[in-house]
Design an enzyme around this catalytic site. Structure first.
Site: not given
Length: 785
Positions: A132, A241, A359, A548, A590
């Protein structure tokens, strides 16, 4: 007595010599059997370059049409492991330094494997997963919505990934040797934060109370040990991520996970792995990757440090820039990187997990206009989402943030690698099927304790999808947490495709911005047929999902599968480790929990198949797990479409390259200053007249090289464009210009040997008429203290 003697020396007609021969064979077999049981598997590792076009191609991930590749931060790799039971089942897991897997890539890789190996490797036992990164070339997926910003399909991006996957699997297959596998896991606390905490808080309080954190902190690592060579690689799964590099970055990069893999492979090389014994040590670890350390790629061929004297400085000044030189082909460039290919290679992959709401920008989210924290529920600043950004630990330097998050994963992986002691033992197995997620019936529990049948929906994206995330905000007046939408954008939407009443009700409370599942021109905009897969290696179970998953969604899926497996009374699945491998085999955006979906932040708006998407995954994975426990096959009722022949690519090709009159490709445009001496940590750069990198991707080669003068006055490779310390930057003076420049920027590592160095550029030019020509050029030499 005679009878006793007869029994002692002649049993069932066996003479004394035959008895001694039998005893000898028993002795040999007894002494061999531990070796056989010690190595229940064949293990093979492989890797190959998949960097792709370093110019003109839109990067995949942020959907920012202005983010166009223009150079290389460090190269991208496909890394694979194969585990096989001798004369029985085997599995392949491939980890890509790419944004995600692609259905058409998977289809074509499987076709190549079938042509090469027959039915040995197929859709059931091969998994292809992406890390990713948002800093790799796009255009390699087959559905319209994923290739709009790349101006459609990009054949170069596609071909290099397909070829790289095939080559890394071939290498792993050829490297299959008896070996052992170990598993270890531990918490990494400072490499990820929840970027949609308001959605996470909508999950039941009782469920949230089971967990200490609102993201998964656990890394699971498997260590591969060859019986003869010792450790040969490791793969780990950890959720964060690939967005340490921002939406404005234009250099190809593996982001934090690609960096971690590069760091660990360098660490293994510098510690003599895989030549050493099975358990390495920390020697050199602290000096290599602490606060100011930078990794080094070609370290083993750099001569010992020289003391810088006036004579050496004078020697450096005697080497002027070479000027552009024609090469007979790209084979010379590739030989630079093949000088060490006969040595055993350590392969390390940092795989993605349930990163949907995780994140790497761990300092929090702030408004770029005021510096204040963003709005908690909508991630806006004065109502505008485009002003709210997450900050990485190296803020404001995104390269430093990438290094730090990558380094933290690397450090944890080394700790787990060195302390791994739990040996994996048991069967190799797998289950795989395809499902139509646009109309899947799902049984869910009701509040009264009964069962209710619901359905998934054709794919659709909500208004909050266009708002982006705090890792890469969108534009206009979209915002996260929007469960209504607005009239203007509904009007714009209806020009493309107005969703019907049934679709609106199915997707509720998502307000539909793009009804992608029902958009079919010029071909399908979004997938409907998706693969799900379970891979088992002893007590390690890998759930391969094509999207995801958010933190809680991943937890629910893992727990549901583990419950099915451990319900087996045989005890075969006791002490299992269940990991989730995200973005595997294809991509479908997602998957949130039902509760998170109601909030309609970015992740909920990007959950394509409606509020019951996660329940569908759980139901169908439970079926796979049940089949695995019962040792039954799983029927395959669907096949995904192969739309390669339908692909449309609007990216123009390279017309031709040119230089000013009297200038050759490879000539220096801006050189290193004369009589220069640089200290460690300094930046050295030179700019060359160059050509478009799309003319030859130099796969497994390099566009940039740092060379060092050895004691025999020969220039030897020291660092290349797969090094963290060396950046290759490509530019044009204007968008349509046939002229271009390559800037090589070397940040001198703290552990670089002192001596005389120079920068060398390689490239390939396309004339208006004729074939592509390769060239090289060097800067003037300089001294490093």
């Amino acid at each position: 007595m005679e009878a006793s003697s007869s029994l002692r020396f002649q049993v069932s007609g066996f003479s004394l010599p035959k008895i001694w021969l039998c005893l000898f064979l028993v002795f040999v077999l007894q002494n061999c059997s531990p070796a056989l049981s010690d190595s229940p598997y064949l293990v093979g590792m492989g890797s190959y370059d998949i960097t792709g076009p370093a110019a003109d191609v839109n990067m995949m991930g942020y959907a920012n049409s202005e983010q166009i590749a223009s150079g290389i931060h460090f190269r991208l790799k496909a890394r694979a492991f194969i585990v096989a039971e001798p004369n029985d089942k085997r599995v392949v897991f491939v980890n890509l330094d790419a944004c995600m897997a692609s259905q058409i890539v998977t289809i074509k890789v499987l076709e190549r494997l079938k042509a090469r190996y027959g039915d040995l490797y197929n859709e059931n036992n091969v998994a292809i997963s992406g890390i990713h990164t948002h800093a790799g070339p796009g255009g390699y997926l087959q559905y319209v919505v994923y290739i709009v910003t790349s101006l459609g399909f990009v054949r170069q991006s596609f071909d290099v990934i397909v070829n790289g996957i095939e080559q890394c699997i071939v290498e792993a297959h050829n490297n299959l040797r008896p070996g052992k596998i170990y598993v270890n896991k531990g918490d990494l606390l400072d490499a990820g934060v929840n970027r949609s905490p308001s959605a996470y808080l909508n999950n039941p309080a009782e469920e949230r109370g089971k967990y200490k954190y609102d993201v998964d902190k656990e890394m699971t690592l498997v260590k591969f040990v060859d019986d003869e060579s010792g450790p040969v690689g490791s793969f780990n799964w950890f959720a964060t991520h690939g967005t340490s590099m921002s939406r404005t970055n234009s250099l190809i990069s593996g982001d934090n996970k690609g960096a971690a893999a590069r760091f660990m492979e360098d660490w293994a090389e510098q510690n003599g792995i895989p030549k050493q014994a099975a358990h390495g040590n920390h020697d050199g670890l602290e000096s290599l990757h602490m606060t100011s350390g930078l990794p080094r790629r070609v370290s083993s061929i750099i001569p010992e440090p020289n003391e810088i004297t006036d004579d050496l400085v004078q020697l450096a000044s005697s080497y002027e820039a070479s000027g552009g030189l024609r090469l007979s082909g790209s084979s010379i460039i590739r030989r630079i990187r093949s000088t060490q290919q006969n040595r055993p290679k350590f392969v390390s992959a940092f795989c993605q997990s349930n990163c949907g709401d995780v994140s790497p920008n761990v300092l929090g989210t702030f408004c770029i206009d005021t510096g204040l924290p963003c709005d908690f529920n909508h991630s806006t600043c004065n109502g505008k989402n485009e002003l709210c950004y997450g900050r990485g630990p190296g803020y404001p330097d995104e390269f430093e943030s990438t290094r730090i998050i990558g380094n933290r994963q690397f450090q944890k992986a080394v700790d787990l690698f060195n302390s791994a002691s739990e040996e994996i033992q048991g069967k190799v197995d797998f289950r795989h099927t395809y499902l139509d997620f646009s109309q899947l019936e799902v049984n869910i529990p009701t509040s009264t304790g009964g069962q209710q049948v619901v359905k998934t929906c054709p794919a659709a994206m909500g208004f909050a999808f266009a708002a982006g995330t705090t890792d890469g905000p969108g534009a206009f007046d979209f915002k996260q947490g929007d469960a209504k939408g607005n009239a203007f954008w509904r009007l714009v939407r209806n020009l493309l495709k107005k969703p019907g009443k049934e679709q609106v009700q199915c997707q509720a409370p998502k307000p539909i911005l793009l009804d992608t599942g029902e958009m079919k021109e010029p071909y399908d905009w979004a997938p409907a047929i998706l693969p799900i897969q379970i891979i088992r290696i002893g007590q390690l179970v890998i759930l391969c999902v094509p999207g995801e998953f958010t933190t809680m969604a991943g937890r629910r899926l893992r727990d549901a599968v583990k419950t099915v497996l451990t319900s087996d009374n045989s005890g075969e699945f006791n002490n299992i480790h269940v990991v989730l491998a995200g973005l595997t085999n294809t991509y479908s955006q997602y998957i949130t929990t039902f509760e998170e979906y109601q909030i309609q932040r970015y992740e909920g708006a990007s959950t394509l198949y409606g509020p019951h998407t996660l329940s569908a995954y759980i139901q169908e994975f439970q079926k796979l797990a049940t089949a695995m426990v019962a040792n039954k096959e799983v029927p395959i009722n669907f096949q995904p479409p192969d739309m390669l022949d339908k692909q449309i690519g609007l990216l123009p090709g390279v017309m031709f390259d040119s230089t000013p009159h009297g200038v050759k490709f490879g000539d220096v445009s801006s050189d290193v200053p004369a009589n220069s001496t640089f200290s460690k940590g300094s930046i050295v750069n030179a700019t060359f007249y160059s050509a478009c990198p799309r003319n030859d991707l130099l796969t497994d080669g390099t566009f940039a090289l740092v060379e060092k003068l050895d004691g025999s006055n020969n220039w030897v490779p020291a660092y290349d464009d797969d090094d963290w310390s060396l950046r290759f930057k490509w530019s044009r003076p204007s968008k349509l210009s046939s002229r271009s420049f390559a800037t090589l920027e070397w940040t001198i590592p703290e552990d670089a040997p002192s001596g005389v160095y120079r920068l060398r550029h390689f490239g390939a030019s396309k004339p208006l008429i004729g074939s592509i020509e390769h060239f090289t050029g060097t800067s003037r030499a300089f001294a490093v203290r």
